[in-house]
Motif scaffolding. Structure first.
Motif, PDB file in Angstrom:
ATOM      1  N   TYR A  47     -12.765 -33.862 -10.155  1.00 52.69           N
ATOM      2  CA  TYR A  47     -13.038 -32.728 -11.048  1.00 52.69           C
ATOM      3  C   TYR A  47     -11.962 -32.663 -12.115  1.00 52.69           C
ATOM      4  N   ALA A  48     -12.329 -32.318 -13.349  1.00 53.40           N
ATOM      5  CA  ALA A  48     -11.322 -32.239 -14.402  1.00 53.40           C
ATOM      6  C   ALA A  48     -11.474 -30.979 -15.236  1.00 53.40           C
ATOM      7  N   GLY A  49     -12.334 -30.067 -14.803  1.00 50.59           N
ATOM      8  CA  GLY A  49     -12.739 -28.962 -15.674  1.00 50.59           C
ATOM      9  C   GLY A  49     -11.880 -27.725 -15.665  1.00 50.59           C
ATOM     10  N   ASN A  50     -10.626 -27.771 -15.211  1.00 51.23           N
ATOM     11  CA  ASN A  50      -9.777 -26.600 -15.379  1.00 51.23           C
ATOM     12  C   ASN A  50      -8.360 -27.034 -15.744  1.00 51.23           C
ATOM     13  N   SER A  51      -7.513 -26.055 -16.056  1.00 51.78           N
ATOM     14  CA  SER A  51      -6.206 -26.405 -16.620  1.00 51.78           C
ATOM     15  C   SER A  51      -5.325 -27.102 -15.583  1.00 51.78           C
ATOM     16  N   GLN A  54      -6.351 -30.688 -15.502  1.00 52.87           N
ATOM     17  CA  GLN A  54      -5.937 -31.344 -16.729  1.00 52.87           C
ATOM     18  C   GLN A  54      -4.452 -31.693 -16.669  1.00 52.87           C
ATOM     19  N   ALA A 208     -10.666 -18.803 -11.168  1.00 56.44           N
ATOM     20  CA  ALA A 208     -10.926 -18.790 -12.608  1.00 56.44           C
ATOM     21  C   ALA A 208     -10.727 -17.357 -13.107  1.00 56.44           C
TER      22      ALA A 208
ATOM     23  N   ILE B 140     -13.167 -30.437 -23.432  1.00 58.10           N
ATOM     24  CA  ILE B 140     -11.957 -30.807 -22.689  1.00 58.10           C
ATOM     25  C   ILE B 140     -11.000 -31.548 -23.613  1.00 58.10           C
ATOM     26  N   GLY B 145      -7.820 -27.271 -22.039  1.00 59.67           N
ATOM     27  CA  GLY B 145      -7.553 -26.101 -21.214  1.00 59.67           C
ATOM     28  C   GLY B 145      -6.647 -25.079 -21.865  1.00 59.67           C
ATOM     29  N   LEU B 240     -11.951 -23.701 -19.903  1.00 55.77           N
ATOM     30  CA  LEU B 240     -12.949 -24.769 -19.829  1.00 55.77           C
ATOM     31  C   LEU B 240     -14.103 -24.424 -18.901  1.00 55.77           C
ATOM     32  N   ASN B 241     -13.819 -23.667 -17.851  1.00 56.62           N
ATOM     33  CA  ASN B 241     -14.889 -23.402 -16.889  1.00 56.62           C
ATOM     34  C   ASN B 241     -15.480 -22.006 -17.041  1.00 56.62           C
TER      35      ASN B 241
END
Lengths: 347, 317
Positions: A47-51, A54, A208, B140, B145, B240-241
């Motif tokens: 998964y890469a979809g949050n800070s 990242q 989140a 992204i 983020g 991002l989410n």
């Protein structure tokens, strides 16, 4: 960073005591480049979809990029699946086996559903190191965080700050995920230990800010006065927004090392002397996993289960942590080979 | 007279979502002993509005016929939030530009979705899903983020209330009324319904089917872009989410609200009922202190019940 310094001095001590040959500081490359310079290490990420993720990938890139150009390993590529799904990650691991990697570092979508693919990798002679999202397959190494402790220390901190106790709101993570259960169990333990606290409401914030804000705003009107909010990270800022929108006094909210949370904390601190603490795992744990894999390839004896300490920020460290944390990122520590050796030696 | 009203209301599929909303709200208030009823409604309106905005876009898409659905809404929201907060850079003067860019992003995504569907003949569900991967990856790569605060005026506007009623919800109400008129009275709206009922018949009747579909996908993506901008104003920055939960929510409110999944029949007021219902349902179960597992089971059962009731009323007609 206090914690990093401790790690390094531990590492130095371990090295001096253990071998007595190398001077601390010059050990890195000499002891590492011997056998692994032709080895290829892959990161399998779900998964890469949050800070946080990242920052995790960025740390990986930075540390392994340096390691590759130093000739410590031949290659260290990161692969992320597009959907956070077990089947996809299993297929990805099978691809990595075929591509001939010597080690696979994995942040797994599930603790047990990837065991088949992990076993195949082990059978093919590949070193598998799991971290953060660990796998239960016995042939793999695990770099786990003591999540339970992460919940429990929040209550220890609150007991020091609010000796009389009071009502708590708990923000949990993603339902059904191992990490959520563990932190929650730690919080329950803490409440049992400090019985002056009582959890009057519990919502799922999915780590989140937007989700947390929504859930807290919903339950808040039905709650009595809330003294403090215990969290799991990535939800503190959202909780603060919800309290503000409801026109309620801001309680003591435990933060989770996200830059937006730290920035909010700093703002409050400057405005009214707000005090809290912040705790989470450093995303740089991916780099620890990298070094552990490198050490295993190097032929070092490494225990299968390693524990990585979490990163706690206190009132006094706030400014420095905020400065070193990238905008939109997470407070981070990148690990060096020495740090990894210290963790392997059990500190 | 009363009988007339009742039988009129029974014919309206949307009534069920409002009844369910009222029931769930009552149950919550009874549990808390009357505490916080008004504030719960305020919170419900504040959050439901975002679901309403994307839900209306999704409703138009679903109404254009079987198989039409827009799965790129969450990614579009994330991209719009990331790009516009960075662009506006907390300056009030740039809000208008931000809105234009949000809509522009929507237009691009909508056109792209349509081209995938039309030129490459990919089914909409796959086309919009794969477009969403591209859009999300762009978000992204662009934002990494980064959470930048919204301009103060935008934050104030999105969180303002008049006597407990969020201003944004009032605007949303007006917008919903306009969209209701668009659907019922304009050439475009009627084309959407006609295409959804029978694409071939609509084409034979001289309706420009392809233009209608293009405009519908554009509309949906534009509303998603706008919603991303507003949501980042509301919650103090984009992430991002932030759109993730609106994927299923946007479809759920359409269905619970009484719009036909087979297309050709839309229900605008139902979107509101359903959005409020979904929010209050979670609030109720949280207030009861239900565990996550139980909460999911109950949510599922209650949603099935409401849809069955709404659908049952439809068959009798």
């Amino acid at each position: 960073m206090q914690f990093k310094k401790t790690l390094i001095s531990c590492a130095a001590m371990a090295m001096v005591l253990g071998t007595g040959v190398f001077a601390a500081g010059t050990i890195d490359i000499q002891s590492a480049s011997a056998d692994t310079s032709a080895k290829k290490i892959a990161l399998s990420n779900n998964y890469a979809g949050n800070s946080w993720r990242q920052a995790m990938l960025k740390s990986w890139e930075k540390v392994t990029g340096q390691a590759v150009s130093d000739g410590i390993v031949a290659e260290a590529s990161a692969f992320t699946t597009s959907e956070n799904q077990v089947t996809e990650q299993a297929a990805q691991i099978q691809n990595l086996i075929l591509q001939g990697y010597d080690a696979i570092v994995v942040n797994a979508a599930s603790p047990d559903a990837l065991n088949g693919a992990v076993k195949q990798a082990c059978d093919a002679g590949i070193v598998v190191v799991s971290f953060d999202g660990i796998v239960t397959e016995p042939c793999a190494w695990r770099i786990a965080v003591d999540f339970k402790q992460m919940g429990a220390i929040q209550l220890d901190y609150l007991a020091g700050r609010i000796p009389d106790g009071g009502n708590l709101l708990e923000i949990r993570g993603l339902a059904g995920v191992f990490v959520d259960d563990e932190i929650h169990a730690g919080i329950e333990e803490g409440v049992a230990k400090h019985s002056q606290f009582k959890i009057v409401g519990s919502v799922h914030g999915d780590w989140a800010q937007e989700v947390a804000q929504k859930a807290v705003a919903g339950i808040l009107p039905s709650l009595p006065e809330v003294k403090a909010v215990v969290t799991q990270g990535g939800d503190g800022y959202g909780a603060a927004q919800a309290f503000k929108a409801a026109g309620r006094p801001t309680p003591l909210i435990i933060m989770g090392n996200r830059q937006d949370e730290l920035a909010w904390w700093k703002e409050q601190k400057d405005a009214n002397g707000y005090e809290t603490m912040s705790v989470s795992i450093a995303p740089g744990v991916s780099t620890l996993a990298f070094w552990v894999a490198q050490q295993i390839l190097d032929g070092q004896e490494v225990p299968k289960d390693l524990v990585v300490p979490f990163l706690q920020i206190n009132q006094a460290d706030l400014e420095t942590s905020l400065e070193t944390t990238e905008k939109g990122g997470v407070a981070n520590v990148e690990y060096s080979l020495d740090d990894a050796k210290a963790v392997i030696a059990g500190e | 007279m009363t009988v007339g009203v009742v039988s009129f209301l029974r014919g309206q599929a949307w009534i069920w979502s409002f009844l369910a909303t009222a029931a769930v709200w009552m149950a919550t208030i009874i549990f808390t002993g009357g505490v916080g009823g008004g504030q719960i409604l305020t919170a419900a309106l504040s959050f439901a509005i975002f679901t309403v905005i994307v839900g209306i876009g999704q409703m138009f898409v679903i109404t254009t016929g079987p198989g039409n659905v827009d799965l790129s809404i969450p990614a579009t929201m994330a991209l719009s939030g990331a790009v516009t907060t960075k662009l506006m850079d907390t300056q009030n003067e740039l809000i208008a530009l931000g809105v234009l860019v949000a809509l522009g992003i929507g237009i691009c995504v909508g056109v792209f979705n349509y081209l995938l569907i039309r030129l490459l003949r990919i089914p909409p569900i796959i086309a919009t899903l794969s477009a969403s991967f591209l859009v999300q990856s762009t978000a992204i790569a662009y934002g990494r983020g980064l959470r930048i605060k919204p301009p103060p005026a935008l934050a104030d506007f999105t969180t303002a209330q008049i006597a407990g009623v969020p201003v944004l919800a009032l605007c949303g109400l007006a917008f919903t009324a306009i969209m209701g008129l668009v659907l019922a009275r304009t050439m475009y709206g009627r084309s959407v319904l006609a295409v959804g009922q029978n694409m071939r018949a609509a084409w034979l009747a001289g309706i420009n089917v392809e233009r209608t579909r293009l405009m519908t996908y554009m509309l949906s993506a534009m509303l998603a872009g706008l919603s991303g901008l507003l949501l980042s104003g509301f919650s103090g920055g984009s992430s991002l989410n932030m759109g993730e939960e609106y994927l299923l929510a946007s479809i759920a409110v359409v269905v619970i609200g009484g719009t036909s999944v087979a297309g050709g029949r839309a229900n605008v007021p139902g979107i509101w009922g359903a959005a409020l219902f979904l929010y209050l349902l979670v609030t109720m179960l949280n207030t009861f202190g239900a565990s996550a597992g139980l909460r999911l089971i109950l949510s599922g059962l209650i949603i099935i019940t409401v849809i069955t009731l709404a659908g049952g009323g439809e068959r009798k007609r």
